[in-house]
Design a protein around this motif. Structure first.
Motif, PDB file in Angstrom:
ATOM      1  N   ASN A 161      16.471 -16.102  22.801  1.00  0.00           N
ATOM      2  CA  ASN A 161      16.077 -15.820  21.536  1.00  0.00           C
ATOM      3  C   ASN A 161      17.243 -15.551  20.513  1.00  0.00           C
ATOM      4  N   HIS A 162      16.788 -15.614  19.138  1.00  0.00           N
ATOM      5  CA  HIS A 162      18.220 -15.323  18.215  1.00  0.00           C
ATOM      6  C   HIS A 162      18.438 -13.776  18.143  1.00  0.00           C
ATOM      7  N   SER A 163      19.777 -13.416  17.819  1.00  0.00           N
ATOM      8  CA  SER A 163      20.080 -12.097  17.570  1.00  0.00           C
ATOM      9  C   SER A 163      21.204 -12.263  16.609  1.00  0.00           C
ATOM     10  N   CYS A 164      21.159 -11.420  15.461  1.00  0.00           N
ATOM     11  CA  CYS A 164      22.090 -11.250  14.495  1.00  0.00           C
ATOM     12  C   CYS A 164      23.354 -10.754  15.257  1.00  0.00           C
ATOM     13  N   LYS A 165      23.441  -9.836  16.253  1.00  0.00           N
ATOM     14  CA  LYS A 165      24.524  -9.526  16.997  1.00  0.00           C
ATOM     15  C   LYS A 165      24.365 -10.148  18.303  1.00  0.00           C
ATOM     16  N   PRO A 166      24.858 -11.127  18.849  1.00  0.00           N
ATOM     17  CA  PRO A 166      24.377 -11.789  20.165  1.00  0.00           C
ATOM     18  C   PRO A 166      25.574 -11.722  21.068  1.00  0.00           C
ATOM     19  N   ASN A 167      25.110 -11.848  22.400  1.00  0.00           N
ATOM     20  CA  ASN A 167      25.842 -11.741  23.435  1.00  0.00           C
ATOM     21  C   ASN A 167      26.388 -12.980  23.919  1.00  0.00           C
ATOM     22  N   ALA A 168      25.917 -13.997  23.234  1.00  0.00           N
ATOM     23  CA  ALA A 168      26.304 -15.373  23.668  1.00  0.00           C
ATOM     24  C   ALA A 168      26.309 -16.486  22.498  1.00  0.00           C
ATOM     25  N   GLU A 169      26.778 -17.483  22.737  1.00  0.00           N
ATOM     26  CA  GLU A 169      27.043 -18.557  21.587  1.00  0.00           C
ATOM     27  C   GLU A 169      26.702 -19.795  21.969  1.00  0.00           C
ATOM     28  N   SER A 170      26.484 -20.580  21.104  1.00  0.00           N
ATOM     29  CA  SER A 170      26.219 -22.241  21.432  1.00  0.00           C
ATOM     30  C   SER A 170      27.282 -22.831  21.132  1.00  0.00           C
ATOM     31  N   ASP A 171      27.770 -23.565  22.288  1.00  0.00           N
ATOM     32  CA  ASP A 171      29.039 -24.320  22.246  1.00  0.00           C
ATOM     33  C   ASP A 171      28.818 -25.662  21.898  1.00  0.00           C
ATOM     34  N   VAL A 172      28.669 -26.394  20.955  1.00  0.00           N
ATOM     35  CA  VAL A 172      28.101 -27.557  20.669  1.00  0.00           C
ATOM     36  C   VAL A 172      29.444 -28.784  20.551  1.00  0.00           C
ATOM     37  N   LYS A 173      29.061 -29.653  21.404  1.00  0.00           N
ATOM     38  CA  LYS A 173      29.774 -30.943  21.437  1.00  0.00           C
ATOM     39  C   LYS A 173      29.026 -32.308  21.070  1.00  0.00           C
ATOM     40  N   PRO A 174      29.168 -32.403  19.689  1.00  0.00           N
ATOM     41  CA  PRO A 174      28.797 -33.854  19.390  1.00  0.00           C
ATOM     42  C   PRO A 174      28.842 -34.876  20.017  1.00  0.00           C
ATOM     43  N   ARG A 175      30.261 -35.119  20.429  1.00  0.00           N
ATOM     44  CA  ARG A 175      30.662 -36.408  21.023  1.00  0.00           C
ATOM     45  C   ARG A 175      30.093 -36.647  22.354  1.00  0.00           C
ATOM     46  N   LYS A 176      30.081 -35.562  23.023  1.00  0.00           N
ATOM     47  CA  LYS A 176      29.414 -35.628  24.477  1.00  0.00           C
ATOM     48  C   LYS A 176      27.904 -35.406  24.176  1.00  0.00           C
ATOM     49  N   LYS A 177      27.470 -35.139  23.074  1.00  0.00           N
ATOM     50  CA  LYS A 177      25.953 -34.872  22.760  1.00  0.00           C
ATOM     51  C   LYS A 177      25.657 -34.009  23.797  1.00  0.00           C
ATOM     52  N   LYS A 178      26.204 -32.818  23.806  1.00  0.00           N
ATOM     53  CA  LYS A 178      26.001 -31.795  24.837  1.00  0.00           C
ATOM     54  C   LYS A 178      26.043 -30.396  24.133  1.00  0.00           C
ATOM     55  N   ILE A 179      25.070 -29.606  24.536  1.00  0.00           N
ATOM     56  CA  ILE A 179      25.267 -27.953  24.087  1.00  0.00           C
ATOM     57  C   ILE A 179      25.132 -27.140  25.308  1.00  0.00           C
ATOM     58  N   VAL A 180      26.089 -26.312  25.217  1.00  0.00           N
ATOM     59  CA  VAL A 180      26.086 -25.311  26.280  1.00  0.00           C
ATOM     60  C   VAL A 180      26.103 -23.601  25.872  1.00  0.00           C
ATOM     61  N   LYS A 228      30.250 -11.897  25.422  1.00  0.00           N
ATOM     62  CA  LYS A 228      30.594 -10.357  25.859  1.00  0.00           C
ATOM     63  C   LYS A 228      30.181 -10.300  27.216  1.00  0.00           C
ATOM     64  N   ASN A 229      30.648  -9.382  27.835  1.00  0.00           N
ATOM     65  CA  ASN A 229      30.197  -8.994  29.299  1.00  0.00           C
ATOM     66  C   ASN A 229      28.854  -8.537  29.298  1.00  0.00           C
ATOM     67  N   ILE A 230      27.928  -9.439  30.041  1.00  0.00           N
ATOM     68  CA  ILE A 230      26.475  -9.179  29.960  1.00  0.00           C
ATOM     69  C   ILE A 230      25.980  -8.664  31.453  1.00  0.00           C
ATOM     70  N   ALA A 231      25.174  -7.456  31.290  1.00  0.00           N
ATOM     71  CA  ALA A 231      24.789  -6.563  32.163  1.00  0.00           C
ATOM     72  C   ALA A 231      23.327  -7.017  32.751  1.00  0.00           C
ATOM     73  N   PRO A 232      23.242  -7.001  34.005  1.00  0.00           N
ATOM     74  CA  PRO A 232      21.931  -7.320  34.610  1.00  0.00           C
ATOM     75  C   PRO A 232      20.670  -6.607  33.893  1.00  0.00           C
ATOM     76  N   ASN A 269      21.122 -13.717  24.380  1.00  0.00           N
ATOM     77  CA  ASN A 269      20.684 -14.389  22.868  1.00  0.00           C
ATOM     78  C   ASN A 269      21.961 -14.857  22.392  1.00  0.00           C
ATOM     79  N   TYR A 270      21.608 -15.624  21.146  1.00  0.00           N
ATOM     80  CA  TYR A 270      22.708 -16.311  20.375  1.00  0.00           C
ATOM     81  C   TYR A 270      22.170 -16.285  18.900  1.00  0.00           C
ATOM     82  N   ASP A 271      22.907 -16.407  18.025  1.00  0.00           N
ATOM     83  CA  ASP A 271      22.656 -16.862  16.519  1.00  0.00           C
ATOM     84  C   ASP A 271      22.317 -18.250  16.279  1.00  0.00           C
TER      85      ASP A 271
END
Length: 236
Positions: free
Chosen positions: A78-97, A102-106, A111-113
């Motif tokens: 889900n989306h968050s305005c203050k996320p603990n993750a982000e989308s790493d977009v790589k257009p050339r590789k046509k890949k998103i990770v 942040k450190n995420i606890a169990p 979430n990411y923006d």
């Protein structure tokens, strides 16, 4: 719901907005969590360009990933305005990770923006339900309640002062009326006393006058026997 291997540090679970992705193990900052994947859509093709759903992730102006497929577990994030993750977009590789920022606890929800365009198109009309926005709304509501309570308390205090002033005025008027009545009673009692004293003095004067002999009249008095004998002796 897709089956997720136990070796993966996440699970799909219930969230405020439906389903979400939650950490099952500690996830350190910088860790690649999951890949966002699906069929590639070419905007130059009419059939691809006509596809519309909320899981479309744009790589660049031409290519877009359709993440609506069941196997794409990352679509549950889900989306968050203050996320603990982000989308790493790589257009050339046509890949998103999706990577942890942040450190995420169990037990924490991952979430990411989603970005400005998605936010304006899908989230802003219904109101963002992320924790940051929920807390912001809760804080705003609390401040509004506090302000309403402050205004009401101010109005109540004002009304109380008015009521007190009115009561004091009424008490003063009553005290004045009481003092006026007492003054009237005292004046009445004094007048009555003065009238009574005047009547008594007049009565006393009348009684004294009745006891005095009238002017020019002689008062006859009986001679005592001794005086009579003496007179007779003189005659003899």
């Amino acid at each position: 719901m897709p089956v997720i291997p136990k070796t993966k540090p996440y699970r799909v679970g219930r969230s405020k907005t439906g389903l979400g992705l939650f950490a099952t193990q500690p996830i350190k900052k910088g860790t690649k969590i999951i890949r966002y994947f699906g069929p590639l859509l070419d905007s130059k093709k009419a059939e691809d360009d006509a596809i519309e759903n909320k899981y479309l992730f744009e790589l660049d102006k031409r290519w877009t990933i359709d993440g609506s497929i069941r196997e794409n577990v990352a679509r549950y994030i889900n989306h968050s305005c203050k996320p603990n993750a982000e989308s790493d977009v790589k257009p050339r590789k046509k890949k998103i990770v999706i990577r942890a920022i942040k450190n995420i606890a169990p037990g924490d929800e991952i979430n990411y923006d989603y970005g400005t365009d998605y936010f304006k198109a899908y989230l802003k009309p219904i109101g963002c339900k992320c924790d940051a926005c929920e807390k912001k709304r809760a804080k705003k509501k609390a401040e509004e309640r506090a302000e309403r309570a402050r205004v009401k308390a101010k109005e109540n205090a004002k009304d109380a002062r008015k009521a007190e002033k009115k009561a004091n005025k009424k008490t003063d008027e009553l005290a004045k009326e009481t003092a006026k009545d007492k003054a009237k009673q005292r004046a009445k009692a004094k007048a009555k006393s003065t009238s009574k004293s005047s009547a008594s003095a007049k009565s006393d004067r009348a009684a004294a006058k009745s006891r005095r002999p009238a002017a020019g009249k002689r008062v006859k008095t009986k001679s005592s026997p001794a005086k009579t004998l003496t007179s007779r002796a003189k005659a003899a």
